[in-house]
Design a protein around this motif. Sequence first.
Motif, PDB file in Angstrom:
ATOM      1  N   GLU A 209      14.846  65.786  66.800  1.00  0.00           N
ATOM      2  CA  GLU A 209      16.084  65.516  66.066  1.00  0.00           C
ATOM      3  C   GLU A 209      15.903  65.798  64.573  1.00  0.00           C
ATOM      4  N   THR A 210      16.915  66.400  63.974  1.00  0.00           N
ATOM      5  CA  THR A 210      16.816  66.830  62.576  1.00  0.00           C
ATOM      6  C   THR A 210      16.811  65.667  61.592  1.00  0.00           C
ATOM      7  N   ASP A 211      17.310  64.498  61.986  1.00  0.00           N
ATOM      8  CA  ASP A 211      17.365  63.364  61.055  1.00  0.00           C
ATOM      9  C   ASP A 211      16.118  62.476  61.125  1.00  0.00           C
ATOM     10  N   LYS A 212      15.155  62.841  61.935  1.00  0.00           N
ATOM     11  CA  LYS A 212      13.943  62.039  62.070  1.00  0.00           C
ATOM     12  C   LYS A 212      12.981  62.292  60.908  1.00  0.00           C
ATOM     13  N   LYS A 213      12.254  61.242  60.531  1.00  0.00           N
ATOM     14  CA  LYS A 213      11.113  61.394  59.630  1.00  0.00           C
ATOM     15  C   LYS A 213       9.899  61.618  60.535  1.00  0.00           C
ATOM     16  N   VAL A 214       9.391  62.848  60.527  1.00  0.00           N
ATOM     17  CA  VAL A 214       8.383  63.242  61.514  1.00  0.00           C
ATOM     18  C   VAL A 214       6.974  63.173  60.926  1.00  0.00           C
ATOM     19  N   PHE A 215       6.140  62.326  61.529  1.00  0.00           N
ATOM     20  CA  PHE A 215       4.721  62.235  61.218  1.00  0.00           C
ATOM     21  C   PHE A 215       3.974  63.075  62.252  1.00  0.00           C
ATOM     22  N   ILE A 216       2.892  63.725  61.856  1.00  0.00           N
ATOM     23  CA  ILE A 216       2.165  64.582  62.790  1.00  0.00           C
ATOM     24  C   ILE A 216       0.664  64.407  62.656  1.00  0.00           C
ATOM     25  N   VAL A 275       0.539  75.403  66.582  1.00  0.00           N
ATOM     26  CA  VAL A 275       0.281  74.327  65.614  1.00  0.00           C
ATOM     27  C   VAL A 275       1.038  74.564  64.315  1.00  0.00           C
ATOM     28  N   VAL A 276       1.063  75.801  63.839  1.00  0.00           N
ATOM     29  CA  VAL A 276       1.704  76.094  62.556  1.00  0.00           C
ATOM     30  C   VAL A 276       3.183  75.738  62.580  1.00  0.00           C
ATOM     31  N   GLU A 277       3.874  75.993  63.672  1.00  0.00           N
ATOM     32  CA  GLU A 277       5.309  75.671  63.742  1.00  0.00           C
ATOM     33  C   GLU A 277       5.537  74.165  63.793  1.00  0.00           C
ATOM     34  N   TYR A 278       4.673  73.443  64.489  1.00  0.00           N
ATOM     35  CA  TYR A 278       4.801  71.982  64.507  1.00  0.00           C
ATOM     36  C   TYR A 278       4.575  71.402  63.114  1.00  0.00           C
ATOM     37  N   LEU A 279       3.621  71.962  62.377  1.00  0.00           N
ATOM     38  CA  LEU A 279       3.394  71.506  61.003  1.00  0.00           C
ATOM     39  C   LEU A 279       4.601  71.811  60.126  1.00  0.00           C
ATOM     40  N   GLN A 280       5.151  72.997  60.268  1.00  0.00           N
ATOM     41  CA  GLN A 280       6.265  73.424  59.421  1.00  0.00           C
ATOM     42  C   GLN A 280       7.522  72.598  59.646  1.00  0.00           C
ATOM     43  N   MET A 281       7.692  72.027  60.816  1.00  0.00           N
ATOM     44  CA  MET A 281       8.901  71.242  61.065  1.00  0.00           C
ATOM     45  C   MET A 281       8.689  69.742  60.831  1.00  0.00           C
ATOM     46  N   SER A 282       7.452  69.357  60.446  1.00  0.00           N
ATOM     47  CA  SER A 282       7.138  67.943  60.231  1.00  0.00           C
ATOM     48  C   SER A 282       7.292  67.556  58.774  1.00  0.00           C
ATOM     49  N   ASP A 283       7.146  66.235  58.502  1.00  0.00           N
ATOM     50  CA  ASP A 283       7.321  65.714  57.146  1.00  0.00           C
ATOM     51  C   ASP A 283       6.033  65.173  56.534  1.00  0.00           C
ATOM     52  N   ILE A 284       5.184  64.545  57.355  1.00  0.00           N
ATOM     53  CA  ILE A 284       3.985  63.876  56.841  1.00  0.00           C
ATOM     54  C   ILE A 284       2.833  64.078  57.822  1.00  0.00           C
ATOM     55  N   PHE A 285       1.671  64.441  57.305  1.00  0.00           N
ATOM     56  CA  PHE A 285       0.479  64.631  58.138  1.00  0.00           C
ATOM     57  C   PHE A 285      -0.413  63.396  58.039  1.00  0.00           C
ATOM     58  N   LEU A 294     -15.205  69.715  57.231  1.00  0.00           N
ATOM     59  CA  LEU A 294     -14.139  69.749  56.239  1.00  0.00           C
ATOM     60  C   LEU A 294     -12.901  70.116  57.052  1.00  0.00           C
ATOM     61  N   PRO A 295     -12.045  69.139  57.359  1.00  0.00           N
ATOM     62  CA  PRO A 295     -11.019  69.297  58.392  1.00  0.00           C
ATOM     63  C   PRO A 295      -9.993  70.392  58.121  1.00  0.00           C
ATOM     64  N   ASN A 296      -9.955  71.371  59.012  1.00  0.00           N
ATOM     65  CA  ASN A 296      -8.968  72.441  58.912  1.00  0.00           C
ATOM     66  C   ASN A 296      -7.556  71.901  58.978  1.00  0.00           C
ATOM     67  N   GLY A 297      -7.338  70.895  59.846  1.00  0.00           N
ATOM     68  CA  GLY A 297      -6.001  70.353  60.035  1.00  0.00           C
ATOM     69  C   GLY A 297      -5.369  69.862  58.752  1.00  0.00           C
ATOM     70  N   VAL A 298      -6.149  69.183  57.925  1.00  0.00           N
ATOM     71  CA  VAL A 298      -5.643  68.664  56.656  1.00  0.00           C
ATOM     72  C   VAL A 298      -5.256  69.808  55.721  1.00  0.00           C
ATOM     73  N   ILE A 299      -6.137  70.813  55.637  1.00  0.00           N
ATOM     74  CA  ILE A 299      -5.879  71.943  54.737  1.00  0.00           C
ATOM     75  C   ILE A 299      -4.670  72.733  55.214  1.00  0.00           C
ATOM     76  N   GLU A 300      -4.549  72.924  56.529  1.00  0.00           N
ATOM     77  CA  GLU A 300      -3.404  73.643  57.093  1.00  0.00           C
ATOM     78  C   GLU A 300      -2.105  72.902  56.813  1.00  0.00           C
ATOM     79  N   ALA A 301      -2.136  71.579  56.957  1.00  0.00           N
ATOM     80  CA  ALA A 301      -0.942  70.780  56.689  1.00  0.00           C
ATOM     81  C   ALA A 301      -0.523  70.887  55.223  1.00  0.00           C
TER      82      ALA A 301
END
Length: 379
Positions: A209-216, A275-285, A294-301
Motif C-alpha cells: 500500500e502506498t500510504d504505508k511507512k515501510v521498514f525493510i 532486492v534493489v526494487e524492494y529497497l527503492q520502494m521502502s522508507d527505512i532500513f 562490512l554489510p552490503n545491505g546497509v550500503i545498498e540501502a
Amino acid sequence: MEIIKNVNTNKEQYDIMYVCADLKRVGPSNQTLSIIKGASKEYASIVVTLFKEPKDTMIDEYIKSNIEVVCLNLNRKAFILNGKRILKNIMNKLKIKIVHSYGIKPDYICQKATKETDIQHIITLRNFPKEDIFTRMNKLNAILAYRMHIKTLLKAKNIVACSKTIENKMKNKYKQDNIISIQNGVDIYKFKEVDKEEKERLRKKYGIETDKKVFISTSSFIPRKRIEETILAFNKVKLANKQLLLLGTGSKYEKIYAKYKKEKDIKFIGKTDNVVEYLQMSDIFVTSSQSEGLPNGVIEAAACGLPVIMSDIGQHKEILEEIKEIGMTYKLGNLDDFSHKLQIVEKKDYRSSLINSNLTMSNMARKYVEYYKEILNGR
C-alpha cells in the motif's frame, strides 16, 4: 575430475585466479564480481569454484560479464584427496600470477596449492572468524573450522579485510601485521534512489500500500543477524500504517515465519533477485546484526536514499564514519532504544551521497588493482 568451462576463450594465460566455494547469490559473490570487473582492463582473470553450484547461483551474471568460470564440482573426499593437485595443475597450465581466495576451505586449499611456488596468494577476509563461524555451525564443526581457518590466516602472507573494523580486530587478537583493509563497495548506478512516481509504481507491482511507512530488512535468517530483535522492536513502534518487509532465508527462517506469519504488518518476502526494487520502494532500513564484515545491505540501502537504523557494532559505526547523516545506531539488545530510534528516524530526513565516499564499487576495485600491483612488484 569433471571441469566445466562456461565461457570459451582462446587465452592460454591469466594473471589472477579467483577461488571460492561456489557463486551463491550472497555479498561475497557480488563483491568479487565487482573486483573482477574493475580489474579487467589490467588483469586477465578466471574464476574457479570448488563445489557444486546451488540453485541461487550468480554464475550467469559472471558469464554475461565475459568472465570465465571453471566449476570443479568436488565432493568432500575429492576436495581432501585431490583439491590441492587439481588447483596446482590449473595454476601451472594457465601461468597464474596471483591466486585470490575467500572462504574457509578455499583459503586453506589455495594456501596448500601455492606453497613452494612463486604464485602470490591473497585472502579476502569478510568476517571476524570467531564471531561468524560459531553462529552458523554446530559446536564440533565450528571448533574444527575455526582452528583450520585461524591456522591458515596465521600462515598467510597477504590478507585483505573488507572493513577497518575487521582489520583492527585481527591485529589486536592475533597480532597480524600482514593485513590491510579495503572496504566493500556498492554499485551506485544500480542501487540508486527513485522518484515518488517510480516508488509508487514499485509498491503497486509488489502489492504494498502506498500510504504505508515501510521498514525493510535484507538480513539472512541466521543467529548472528538477530532477526527477531528487529521484529520485536518494529512491533513496539507506534504507527498506524506501518509495514515490515523481511527479505532473505536461513536456518531460523521456518521458526520465525511460523511465529509471526499471522501478523498483518509483517511480510515475509524470502529469497529474491529484486532486492534493489524492494529497497527503492521502502522508507527505512533496519538491521540488528551482532557481527558483520562490512554489510552490503546497509550500503545498498543508503545508496537507494533510505535512512538506516543499525545495531551499535563497530562495522556499522564504520559506515557512519564514511557516509555521515544516513541514520543512527541503537544499543544492541535494547528493544526500547531500538524502537525509540525507529520512531525518531521516521520523523527525520537522513540523506547522504555515496558518490565521493570510499564505499563505491569503483573505489573498491581501484584499491584492489593497486594492491595487486604492489604484490606483483614485491612490496
